[in-house]
Scaffold this motif. Structure first.
Motif, mmCIF file in Angstrom:
data_model
loop_
_atom_site.group_PDB
_atom_site.id
_atom_site.type_symbol
_atom_site.label_atom_id
_atom_site.label_comp_id
_atom_site.label_asym_id
_atom_site.label_seq_id
_atom_site.Cartn_x
_atom_site.Cartn_y
_atom_site.Cartn_z
ATOM 1 N N UNK A 22 7.056 -21.607 4.728
ATOM 2 C CA UNK A 22 6.006 -21.205 5.665
ATOM 3 C C UNK A 22 6.041 -19.720 5.959
ATOM 4 N N UNK A 23 7.249 -19.185 6.123
ATOM 5 C CA UNK A 23 7.404 -17.745 6.376
ATOM 6 C C UNK A 23 6.922 -16.945 5.173
ATOM 7 N N UNK A 24 7.276 -17.378 3.976
ATOM 8 C CA UNK A 24 6.831 -16.683 2.762
ATOM 9 C C UNK A 24 5.311 -16.671 2.666
ATOM 10 N N UNK A 25 4.697 -17.806 2.995
ATOM 11 C CA UNK A 25 3.234 -17.897 2.957
ATOM 12 C C UNK A 25 2.608 -16.936 3.965
ATOM 13 N N UNK A 26 3.187 -16.863 5.159
ATOM 14 C CA UNK A 26 2.668 -15.940 6.176
ATOM 15 C C UNK A 26 2.843 -14.488 5.750
ATOM 16 N N UNK A 27 3.951 -14.184 5.070
ATOM 17 C CA UNK A 27 4.158 -12.817 4.576
ATOM 18 C C UNK A 27 3.097 -12.456 3.539
ATOM 19 N N UNK A 28 2.777 -13.392 2.666
ATOM 20 C CA UNK A 28 1.733 -13.143 1.667
ATOM 21 C C UNK A 28 0.387 -12.913 2.344
ATOM 22 N N UNK A 33 -3.895 -9.238 4.181
ATOM 23 C CA UNK A 33 -4.652 -8.693 5.304
ATOM 24 C C UNK A 33 -4.432 -7.191 5.427
ATOM 25 N N UNK A 34 -3.194 -6.758 5.221
ATOM 26 C CA UNK A 34 -2.877 -5.339 5.283
ATOM 27 C C UNK A 34 -3.633 -4.568 4.207
ATOM 28 N N UNK A 35 -3.672 -5.107 2.996
ATOM 29 C CA UNK A 35 -4.407 -4.452 1.902
ATOM 30 C C UNK A 35 -5.891 -4.358 2.231
ATOM 31 N N UNK A 40 -10.593 -1.144 3.944
ATOM 32 C CA UNK A 40 -11.671 -0.904 4.906
ATOM 33 C C UNK A 40 -11.535 0.477 5.530
ATOM 34 N N UNK A 41 -10.328 0.849 5.896
ATOM 35 C CA UNK A 41 -10.081 2.164 6.485
ATOM 36 C C UNK A 41 -10.475 3.274 5.510
ATOM 37 N N UNK A 42 -10.083 3.131 4.257
ATOM 38 C CA UNK A 42 -10.432 4.142 3.253
ATOM 39 C C UNK A 42 -11.936 4.225 3.047
ATOM 40 N N UNK A 43 -12.605 3.077 3.061
ATOM 41 C CA UNK A 43 -14.058 3.056 2.923
ATOM 42 C C UNK A 43 -14.715 3.783 4.090
ATOM 43 N N UNK A 44 -14.210 3.546 5.294
ATOM 44 C CA UNK A 44 -14.771 4.222 6.469
ATOM 45 C C UNK A 44 -14.529 5.728 6.406
ATOM 46 N N UNK A 45 -13.362 6.138 5.910
ATOM 47 C CA UNK A 45 -13.107 7.577 5.760
ATOM 48 C C UNK A 45 -14.088 8.199 4.772
ATOM 49 N N UNK A 46 -14.333 7.502 3.657
ATOM 50 C CA UNK A 46 -15.284 8.005 2.663
ATOM 51 C C UNK A 46 -16.676 8.115 3.276
ATOM 52 N N UNK A 47 -17.058 7.111 4.076
ATOM 53 C CA UNK A 47 -18.362 7.132 4.726
ATOM 54 C C UNK A 47 -18.457 8.326 5.683
ATOM 55 N N UNK A 48 -17.393 8.570 6.441
ATOM 56 C CA UNK A 48 -17.388 9.707 7.358
ATOM 57 C C UNK A 48 -17.529 11.019 6.592
ATOM 58 N N UNK A 49 -16.872 11.109 5.427
ATOM 59 C CA UNK A 49 -16.979 12.323 4.616
ATOM 60 C C UNK A 49 -18.408 12.504 4.113
ATOM 61 N N UNK A 50 -19.047 11.416 3.691
ATOM 62 C CA UNK A 50 -20.436 11.477 3.231
ATOM 63 C C UNK A 50 -21.345 11.875 4.388
ATOM 64 N N UNK A 51 -21.127 11.253 5.557
ATOM 65 C CA UNK A 51 -21.938 11.592 6.733
ATOM 66 C C UNK A 51 -21.786 13.070 7.091
ATOM 67 N N UNK A 52 -20.559 13.573 7.035
ATOM 68 C CA UNK A 52 -20.322 14.984 7.365
ATOM 69 C C UNK A 52 -21.010 15.885 6.354
ATOM 70 N N UNK A 53 -20.960 15.524 5.074
ATOM 71 C CA UNK A 53 -21.617 16.320 4.037
ATOM 72 C C UNK A 53 -23.128 16.301 4.244
ATOM 73 N N UNK A 54 -23.675 15.154 4.610
ATOM 74 C CA UNK A 54 -25.115 15.062 4.872
ATOM 75 C C UNK A 54 -25.491 15.917 6.079
#
Length: 67
Positions: A22-28, A33-35, A40-54
């Motif tokens: 059970x612990x192994x399954x939760x770690x997976x 979820x972490x990945x 998502x965080x990287x996508x939002x950063x890219x969006x912010x960069x595009x917004x700033x460029x615009x």
């Protein structure tokens, strides 16, 4: 008002193995979820960069037309 209690002998190794599984399954799940959160965080950063460029392009255009 007495309550009944049942005792059952179990192999502790089996129980520990089940808990470890059970612990192994939760770690997976946590790793997945972490990945997803990092992606998502990287996508939002890219969006912010595009917004700033615009924004910069719009300001530059505004200044060129005499704003």
């Amino acid at each position: 008002d007495t309550k009944s209690v049942m005792l059952e002998e179990v192999d502790a190794g089996t129980v520990i193995g089940e808990v470890q599984s059970g612990v192994d399954s939760l770690r997976e799940d946590l790793a997945t979820t972490d990945e997803a959160a990092i992606s998502l965080y990287e996508t939002l950063l890219e969006k912010d960069e595009v917004d700033a460029a615009q924004d910069d392009a719009l300001i530059e255009l505004y200044e060129k037309v005499g704003g």
